[in-house]
Write an enzyme that holds these catalytic residues in place. Structure first.
Site, PDB file in Angstrom:
ATOM      1  CD  GLU A 122      -2.890  -1.260   2.387  1.00 50.74           C
ATOM      2  OE1 GLU A 122      -3.786  -1.909   2.171  1.00 50.74           O
ATOM      3  OE2 GLU A 122      -2.713  -0.663   3.361  1.00 50.74           O
ATOM      4  CB  CYS A 128       3.051   7.795   2.617  1.00 51.29           C
ATOM      5  SG  CYS A 128       3.584   6.462   4.226  1.00 51.29           S
ATOM      6  CB  CYS A 181       7.344  -4.713   8.448  1.00 49.30           C
ATOM      7  SG  CYS A 181       8.635  -3.537   9.197  1.00 49.30           S
ATOM      8  CB  CYS A 220       6.862  -1.598  15.784  1.00 54.23           C
ATOM      9  SG  CYS A 220       8.517  -1.048  15.428  1.00 54.23           S
ATOM     10  CB  CYS A 234       3.239  -0.882  13.199  1.00 56.27           C
ATOM     11  SG  CYS A 234       3.446  -0.554  11.523  1.00 56.27           S
ATOM     12  CB  CYS A 285       1.219   7.071  10.909  1.00 53.72           C
ATOM     13  SG  CYS A 285       2.714   6.704  11.350  1.00 53.72           S
TER      14      CYS A 285
END
Length: 346
Positions: A94, A107, A114, A118, A121, A339
């Site tokens: 995305e 962005c 990933c 974290c 997230c 975010c």
């Protein structure tokens, strides 16, 4: 057995020139094709209208253009646009267009999933499938630039590597993409309008400094206390704050470029006075500015936005010490484009 076609955008301009010479054509033909691929963003050889049909057929026989496809575009009530981008192998990432009155920012993602963990997230909950290629990163920017022109009547002004993935875990491809984005033969964008955001990989921050990169650096900090940071960002156990501090000092010594710290304040996690004091100390090491970012929930309720009073405590303490502080209100929350929310829900 038929040989597999090569991804043409993996070739340098010189390699393209050599291909045409070895095929009995002129070297300048490579320059023409290179321009179509990068400056003009051609997605097919058929689109290369100033090249003969015979030459286009030769390209078709030998190469592919593994361009992205925007599978789905969602528009927020605040003007934010989220793209679900399908890659040539069927995987999806995305990317987001964030408009403000003075700029439009892309962005972009650098990995499918990933590499890091974290806990706050949504992307970190996805398995890292692979790194994105330079052209796949570049294509996200092209798509968002087109949307910026179409929906906001102006070209893209800024790029942040804050989408899916840890950019420094795909370092070489990210740098190659930025090189294309900033090249006059690509988009010609100033590197000062590009920010690479990392969760903090000390070795790679030092490498960026040694490589004399000209883009900006942002660090997702969220706590300047190791125990707290490791709780919310478990990889911090391997990359503790002392190592991060040393790397950032090295970065500034080499580049003289101010660092941006991204910092979310959560209720009951980092909203105490000792958290504020620790951040003040960490911010004193190198010139920096601090973005306090509004938290965007990812469904399970474990992390909650801190009170306004807690945010004000941070602002007052930082400003009283002369630090530049910005409070970033999230955009695109209604389409999970804010975010920390990118998780291929589309």
């Amino acid at each position: 057995m038929k040989s597999k076609k090569k991804d043409i955008r993996a070739l340098t301009k010189e390699q393209l020139r050599e291909f045409f010479v070895s095929s009995g054509d002129k070297a300048f033909r490579g320059n023409q094709v290179y321009e179509w691929l990068w400056s003009k963003g051609a997605h097919s050889f058929e689109n290369m209208t100033n090249i003969s049909k015979t030459t286009r057929e030769i390209l078709e026989d030998n190469f592919v253009i593994n361009h992205i496809k925007v599978d789905q575009m969602q528009r927020s009530t605040d003007g934010t646009i989220k793209n679900a981008v399908r890659l040539h192998d069927g995987l999806v990432v995305e990317s987001v267009l964030i408009p403000t009155p003075s700029r439009t920012t892309a962005c972009v993602s650098s990995q499918v999933g990933c590499s890091l963990d974290c806990r706050f997230c949504a992307t970190s909950r996805l398995k890292r499938m692979r790194n994105l290629n330079p052209d796949e990163i570049y294509d996200q920017v092209i798509a968002i630039d087109n949307e910026s022109r179409l929906y906001h009547n102006r070209p893209l002004s800024n790029i942040v590597f804050m989408g899916m993935g840890e950019p420094l875990m795909n370092y070489n491809n990210v740098l190659k993409a930025i090189d294309k984005i900033t090249s006059p033969e690509g988009l010609g964008m100033s590197p000062k309008r590009i920010t690479v955001s990392t969760s903090g990989v000390p070795k790679m921050i030092k490498k960026m400094a040694d490589d004399q990169v000209r883009f900006k650096l942002a660090v997702s900090l969220h706590s300047a206390i190791d125990e707290v940071r490791t709780n919310i960002m478990p990889f911090n156990e391997n990359f503790p704050l002392t190592d991060l501090k040393e790397a950032l000092e090295y970065w500034y010594e080499k580049t003289k470029s101010r660092i941006t710290y991204e910092y979310v304040v959560w209720e009951g996690i980092n909203d105490r006075k000792e958290d504020v004091d620790a951040l003040l100390k960490f911010c004193s090491y190198v010139p920096c500015k601090i973005n306090l970012i509004e938290y965007n929930p990812i469904d399970d309720g474990e992390f909650q936005q801190a009170s306004n009073a807690a945010i004000e405590n941070y602002i007052n303490a930082l400003e009283s010490r002369g630090f530049v502080v910005n409070v970033r209100r999230s955009r695109g929350k209604d389409i999970d484009a804010a975010c920390g929310q990118l998780a291929n829900k589309t």
